[in-house]
Design an enzyme around this catalytic site. Structure first.
Site, PDB file in Angstrom:
ATOM      1  N   ALA A   1       0.866  -1.169   0.000  1.00 19.87           N
ATOM      2  CA  ALA A   1       0.000   0.000   0.000  1.00 19.87           C
ATOM      3  C   ALA A   1       0.908   1.225   0.000  1.00 19.87           C
ATOM      4  CB  ALA A   1      -0.874  -0.012   1.245  1.00 19.87           C
TER       5      ALA A   1
ATOM      6  N   GLU B   1      -0.673  -9.206  -0.640  1.00 20.60           N
ATOM      7  CA  GLU B   1      -2.115  -9.446  -0.513  1.00 20.60           C
ATOM      8  C   GLU B   1      -2.790  -9.500  -1.885  1.00 20.60           C
ATOM      9  OE1 GLU B   1      -2.263  -6.174   2.367  1.00 20.60           O
ATOM     10  OE2 GLU B   1      -3.326  -7.539   3.718  1.00 20.60           O
TER      11      GLU B   1
ATOM     12  N   GLU C   1       3.936  -5.244   7.563  1.00 24.96           N
ATOM     13  CA  GLU C   1       3.163  -4.152   8.180  1.00 24.96           C
ATOM     14  C   GLU C   1       3.476  -3.917   9.651  1.00 24.96           C
ATOM     15  OE1 GLU C   1       1.953  -6.262   5.992  1.00 24.96           O
ATOM     16  OE2 GLU C   1       0.542  -5.274   4.637  1.00 24.96           O
TER      17      GLU C   1
HETATM   18  N1  COA Z   1       4.629   3.177  -0.558  1.00 23.46           N
HETATM   19  C1  COA Z   1       5.041   4.345  -1.052  1.00 23.46           C
HETATM   20  N2  COA Z   1       6.238   4.517  -1.659  1.00 23.46           N
HETATM   21  C2  COA Z   1       7.009   3.430  -1.780  1.00 23.46           C
HETATM   22  C3  COA Z   1       6.654   2.170  -1.277  1.00 23.46           C
HETATM   23  C4  COA Z   1       5.377   2.058  -0.642  1.00 23.46           C
HETATM   24  N3  COA Z   1       4.935   0.904  -0.164  1.00 23.46           N
HETATM   25  N4  COA Z   1       7.644   1.295  -1.537  1.00 23.46           N
HETATM   26  C5  COA Z   1       8.610   1.980  -2.177  1.00 23.46           C
HETATM   27  N5  COA Z   1       8.230   3.275  -2.324  1.00 23.46           N
HETATM   28  C6  COA Z   1       8.963   4.361  -2.957  1.00 23.46           C
HETATM   29  C7  COA Z   1      10.123   4.851  -2.095  1.00 23.46           C
HETATM   30  O1  COA Z   1       9.650   5.771  -1.130  1.00 23.46           O
HETATM   31  C8  COA Z   1      11.002   5.488  -3.145  1.00 23.46           C
HETATM   32  O2  COA Z   1      10.435   6.730  -3.511  1.00 23.46           O
HETATM   33  P1  COA Z   1      11.370   8.040  -3.673  1.00 23.46           P
HETATM   34  O3  COA Z   1      12.317   7.664  -4.783  1.00 23.46           O
HETATM   35  O4  COA Z   1      10.402   9.114  -4.041  1.00 23.46           O
HETATM   36  O5  COA Z   1      12.053   8.211  -2.349  1.00 23.46           O
HETATM   37  C9  COA Z   1      10.834   4.574  -4.346  1.00 23.46           C
HETATM   38  O6  COA Z   1       9.607   3.872  -4.146  1.00 23.46           O
HETATM   39  C10 COA Z   1      11.941   3.534  -4.472  1.00 23.46           C
HETATM   40  O7  COA Z   1      12.002   2.810  -3.251  1.00 23.46           O
HETATM   41  P2  COA Z   1      13.373   2.599  -2.425  1.00 23.46           P
HETATM   42  O8  COA Z   1      12.990   2.329  -1.011  1.00 23.46           O
HETATM   43  O9  COA Z   1      14.307   3.715  -2.692  1.00 23.46           O
HETATM   44  O10 COA Z   1      13.919   1.264  -3.139  1.00 23.46           O
HETATM   45  P3  COA Z   1      14.876   0.173  -2.488  1.00 23.46           P
HETATM   46  O11 COA Z   1      15.284  -0.715  -3.611  1.00 23.46           O
HETATM   47  O12 COA Z   1      15.934   0.808  -1.655  1.00 23.46           O
HETATM   48  O13 COA Z   1      13.927  -0.666  -1.482  1.00 23.46           O
HETATM   49  C11 COA Z   1      11.912  -1.829  -0.843  1.00 23.46           C
HETATM   50  C12 COA Z   1      12.862  -1.414  -1.974  1.00 23.46           C
HETATM   51  C13 COA Z   1      10.679  -2.492  -1.461  1.00 23.46           C
HETATM   52  C14 COA Z   1      12.621  -2.852   0.068  1.00 23.46           C
HETATM   53  C15 COA Z   1      11.526  -0.597  -0.009  1.00 23.46           C
HETATM   54  O14 COA Z   1      11.054   0.390  -0.917  1.00 23.46           O
HETATM   55  C16 COA Z   1      10.441  -0.840   0.997  1.00 23.46           C
HETATM   56  O15 COA Z   1      10.721  -1.400   2.053  1.00 23.46           O
HETATM   57  N6  COA Z   1       9.197  -0.427   0.709  1.00 23.46           N
HETATM   58  C17 COA Z   1       8.107  -0.506   1.625  1.00 23.46           C
HETATM   59  C18 COA Z   1       7.612  -1.931   1.726  1.00 23.46           C
HETATM   60  C19 COA Z   1       6.475  -2.019   2.735  1.00 23.46           C
HETATM   61  O16 COA Z   1       6.656  -1.829   3.918  1.00 23.46           O
HETATM   62  N7  COA Z   1       5.265  -2.323   2.233  1.00 23.46           N
HETATM   63  C20 COA Z   1       4.117  -2.477   3.056  1.00 23.46           C
HETATM   64  C21 COA Z   1       3.345  -1.217   3.096  1.00 23.46           C
HETATM   65  S1  COA Z   1       1.907  -1.388   4.137  1.00 23.46           S
END
Ligand code: COA
Length: 264
Positions: free
Chosen positions: A70, A118, A138
């Site tokens: 999300a 999900e 989460e």
């Molecule tokens: N919601 C909003 N933005 C997200 C996102 C999410 N779930 N997942 C990634 N992004 C965005 C990042 O904020 C970043 O944006 P920016 O460039 O404007 O800062 C962009 O996507 C790239 O993500 P980044 O974190 O830089 O990539 P990464 O390769 O270092 O890491 C992940 C990848 C997937 C491990 C990491 O993005 C992450 O942990 N995301 C959240 C996962 C999560 O907790 N999901 C459950 C949500 S309820």
């Protein structure tokens, strides 16, 4: 179905009878903001109503992420009442996929985290690329899964495994996900869509009414006690047996020729 131009966050491709839906927010690793969920809902409704389309493949654009969850920026702004409504809305979108009478396959091409996991769980079958990583992180954000993860994960992989994954938020790689049935096949990324399409075509060779009835028997049956599920199976077995497709399928076998199903 609507053309790709009518969606801001999705791409739709028709490959013969198979629709491929790409979640397309690559700069956010395909995170599901509200607008994207609304569009998925609309695209899936269009697919379900389209007699020319037999199966749906759901995937993400790019080589890194299926759906990263999300949209955390949107979640951060919600009041408790809005958060509950968002969860109910997201659950409805996932149900729209799950209740499709035509097969829905998730082609997990990278991160499938939170709402992305999900989304994959709501599809009928999941196949993954070797670089896939799935999880429900989460609790690390002080939240719980809200688009069906707490309910579908234990039904798919068993209670103990689901509780471990949900309470640790641990990500599993493709091979581990395969070992406990979270995905049913792992292939190299370059072959993922081709494999998903092949799987869809293998399903589409069969009687479409029978596939729909089988999906209903399995999906509804999972929510019922065994005796009620068995009754449902018998009832659907009876209904499907009166279809022209059943007569055609049985006759074709006896006449040693391929069946020509007409969805009647
Ligand atoms: N919601 C909003 N933005 C997200 C996102 C999410 N779930 N997942 C990634 N992004 C965005 C990042 O904020 C970043 O944006 P920016 O460039 O404007 O800062 C962009 O996507 C790239 O993500 P980044 O974190 O830089 O990539 P990464 O390769 O270092 O890491 C992940 C990848 C997937 C491990 C990491 O993005 C992450 O942990 N995301 C959240 C996962 C999560 O907790 N999901 C459950 C949500 S309820």
């Amino acid at each position: 179905m609507s053309n790709a131009e009518t969606f801001r966050n999705l791409l739709l491709e028709r490959r013969g009878p198979v629709t491929v839906l790409f979640v397309n927010r690559p700069d956010k690793l395909n995170a599901l903001n509200r607008e994207t969920l609304v569009e998925i809902d609309r695209a899936v409704a269009g697919f379900r109503a389209d007699p020319g389309q037999g199966a749906l493949v759901v995937t993400g654009t790019g080589e890194k992420s299926f759906v990263s969850g999300a949209d955390i920026a949107e979640l951060a702004a919600l009041s408790p009442r809005e958060a509950e409504e968002t969860s109910r809305f997201g659950q409805g979108v996932m149900e729209q996929l799950e209740r499709s009478a035509k097969p829905v396959i998730a082609a997990v091409n990278g991160y499938a985290l939170g709402g992305g996991c999900e989304l994959a769980l709501a599809c009928h079958v999941r196949i993954a690329s070797e670089n896939a990583a799935l999880g429900l992180p989460e609790v690390g954000l002080g939240l719980i899964p809200g688009y069906g993860g707490t309910q579908r994960l234990p039904r798919l992989v068993g209670l103990g495994r689901a509780i471990e994954l949900i309470t640790t938020g641990r990500r599993v790689k493709a091979d581990e996900a395969l070992a406990f049935g979270l995905v049913s096949r792992v292939v190299p990324l370059a072959q993922l869509l081709e494999e998903a399409e092949k799987l869809a075509l293998a399903m589409l060779k069969n009687g479409p009414l029978a596939v729909a009835a089988a999906l209903e028997a399995v999906q509804r049956g999972m929510q019922l006690p065994l005796d009620a599920g068995l009754r449902l199976e018998s009832a659907l077995f009876g209904v499907i047996s009166s279809s022209e497709d059943t007569h055609e399928g049985l006759r074709a076998f006896l006449e040693k020729r391929p069946a020509n199903f007409q969805r009647r």
